[in-house]
Write an enzyme that holds these catalytic residues in place. Structure first.
Site, short mmCIF file in Angstrom:
data_model
loop_
_atom_site.label_atom_id
_atom_site.label_comp_id
_atom_site.label_asym_id
_atom_site.label_seq_id
_atom_site.Cartn_x
_atom_site.Cartn_y
_atom_site.Cartn_z
N SER A 230 77.30 69.19 21.62
CA SER A 230 76.54 68.60 22.71
C SER A 230 76.79 69.39 23.99
O SER A 230 77.66 70.26 24.03
CB SER A 230 76.95 67.15 22.92
OG SER A 230 78.26 67.12 23.45
N LYS A 231 76.04 69.04 25.02
CA LYS A 231 76.17 69.71 26.31
C LYS A 231 77.61 69.80 26.76
O LYS A 231 78.02 70.78 27.36
CB LYS A 231 75.39 68.90 27.37
CG LYS A 231 74.02 69.47 27.63
CD LYS A 231 73.43 68.84 28.87
CE LYS A 231 71.95 69.15 28.95
NZ LYS A 231 71.24 68.25 29.83
#
Ligand code: GLU
Length: 485
Positions: free
Chosen positions: A255-256
């Site tokens: 994820s980010k």
């Protein structure tokens, strides 16, 4: 068999996630391996998630990575429009939705927010979803007509029976059969007239003659519903390949937060495009042998989608760095220098021969920002400890180093030609006269002029870059340090 046609169908919602790029790459490889066609379709029906500029990111990334599409919004191949919001304006989705309504496979639903929120909700895969109770399926033809005539807002839902099962086939997961009771009557056309992804992907993949669909396995659980749509229309479904999740080193979804989940992140961190593409190809696919380095053309030749694995793919940042280093080593110097120069200029403000410095570091770095640590000592002599003069193998210590530097200082002072060759020759002459080993003299000189344990080049190469004045100054600093020790 008909010609292979694949599509990359990104939603313009931001940066290009590594998972999306992998789907695009595999779609490209499947098509090109067989001389097929690769298409770009922009899926912008979710107006709430639309991000300004995201379409440009898609084009730029495709071009940079070499995943060149044969058809798309900018290249008409007779299957356009290639942007879903434009397709919507042609009326295609509504037309097909109405066909389903006529067949009894879909129905108008006029329920308002209040009624929907009063329905029971269920937690499915961690998400709370409302299971629609088919209330509007019971409306009479007249009631529906009256509602439509009155302009009452509506959606069109898929009608899935509560009994029976649905089976669909995925290349990796095999046949998957689910109870229809588990499938909700998903919305096909939203109240704003836009189709949902769930409906548009089926209509578009069919009408655009797509033969193979590659996408993340987050779509796996919805695929039985898509299969029912294909069956309802009497269409043949494409070959489905749902790819395993990409996780970080801790086996959490990439994820980010991991800091390297998008193509742009990686570019900003100093990775080169070819290495990223090569690495991403191996996130779920492997060749028959243990080979790891592939150009895009080589991937096209060797890619076989039957060798895609369904176990989760771990994004190994360390491995990507290693691979990037291999690409940098293999790069031709001019291309390398183009990318290295801005990084060099960040730390080196004085008038240095940057090309020579770039040559020194080319084989020593994994990503471009690594350059800084290798070269910063040229700009300014760092603080260092006299213990660094002691080297067991070279048989040096503070005492021998002081003697060597004091003897060499006047020799270097008398020298005018500060080219590496001339400096090296001078140093060898000294070594010969003294009857010592090379390292015995080189080690203290290199330490004095760099202040570093590890340098990208030897003593005389460093002195050539620094020039006479700065070299002498640094040797003097060393002498003073050693005297005071
Ligand atoms: N627009 C979808 C996405 O970006 C595409 C999924 C698919 O390839 O069907 O996730």
């Amino acid at each position: 068999m008909s010609k292979i046609r694949t599509r990359f169908a990104p939603s313009p919602t931001g940066r290009m996630h590594v998972g999306n790029l992998r789907s695009a790459l595999y779609e490209y490889l499947i098509a090109k391996h067989d001389g097929g066609e690769f298409m770009l379709r922009i899926e912008d029906t979710d107006q709430e998630r639309f991000v300004e500029g995201a379409v440009d990111i898609i084009y730029r990334t495709m071009e940079k990575t070499g995943l060149i599409h044969d058809e798309g919004p900018d290249k008409d191949g007779g299957f356009g429009p290639y942007v879903q919001s434009e397709r919507m304006k042609t009326g295609i989705y509504m037309e097909y939705a109405k066909q389903l309504v006529e067949k009894g496979e879909a129905y108008y639903c006029f329920c308002d927010k209040e009624r929907l929120s009063s329905l029971k909700s269920e937690v499915v895969e961690g998400k709370e979803i409302t299971v629609y109770d088919k209330h509007c399926l019971g409306l009479s033809k007249e009631e529906i007509e009256a509602n439509l005539a009155a302009g009452k807002p509506f959606v069109i839902r898929q009608n899935i029976p509560n009994e029976g099962t649905t089976t669909f086939h995925d290349e990796l997961y095999g046949d998957i059969t689910v109870d229809n009771a588990e499938l909700d009557d998903m919305i096909l056309i939203k109240s704003d007239g836009y189709p949902t992804y769930n409906f548009a992907n089926v209509v578009d993949d069919h009408t655009m003659n797509i033969t193979h669909v590659v996408r993340g396995n987050e779509y796996l659980s919805s695929s039985p519903k898509y299969q029912r749509l294909y069956d309802a229309f009497g269409w043949e479904s494409p070959v489905y390949i749902h790819l395993p999740l990409i996780t970080d080193e801790n086996h959490k979804k990439l994820s980010k937060r991991s800091g390297h989940s998008s193509f742009e992140d990686l570019i900003e961190q100093g990775f080169i495009t070819e290495a990223i593409v090569n690495y991403i190809a191996l996130l779920g696919w492997s060749p028959e042998d243990n080979r790891e380095i592939f150009t895009l053309d080589e991937l096209v030749k060797d890619f076989d989608y039957h060798r895609i694995s369904k176990s989760p793919a771990v994004f190994d940042y360390t491995k990507l760095k290693w691979m990037n280093g291999e690409y940098i080593k293999a790069m031709d110097f001019d291309a390398f220098y183009e990318m290295a120069e801005p990084v060099l200029k960040e730390v080196l403000k004085k008038d240095f021969d940057l090309k020579k410095i770039a040559e020194m570091v080319k084989t020593r770095i994994e990503v471009f920002p690594d350059i800084k640590d290798h070269v910063d000592f040229f700009e300014e002599l760092p603080e260092y400890d006299v213990a660094m003069y002691t080297h067991k193998k070279m048989k040096t210590d503070a005492v021998t180093s002081l003697e060597v530097l004091e003897e060499l200082y006047p020799i270097f002072e008398a020298l005018d030609d500060y080219s590496n060759d001339s400096l090296y020759k001078t140093l060898l002459e000294y070594v010969e006269k003294k009857g010592c080993k090379n390292g015995y003299a080189m080690w203290p000189v290199r330490t004095a002029v760099s202040g570093k344990q590890m340098t990208p080049a030897g003593a005389t190469e460093i002195m050539e870059i620094l020039g006479k004045e700065e070299s002498l100054k640094r040797i003097k600093v060393g002498i003073n340090k050693l005297k005071n020790a």
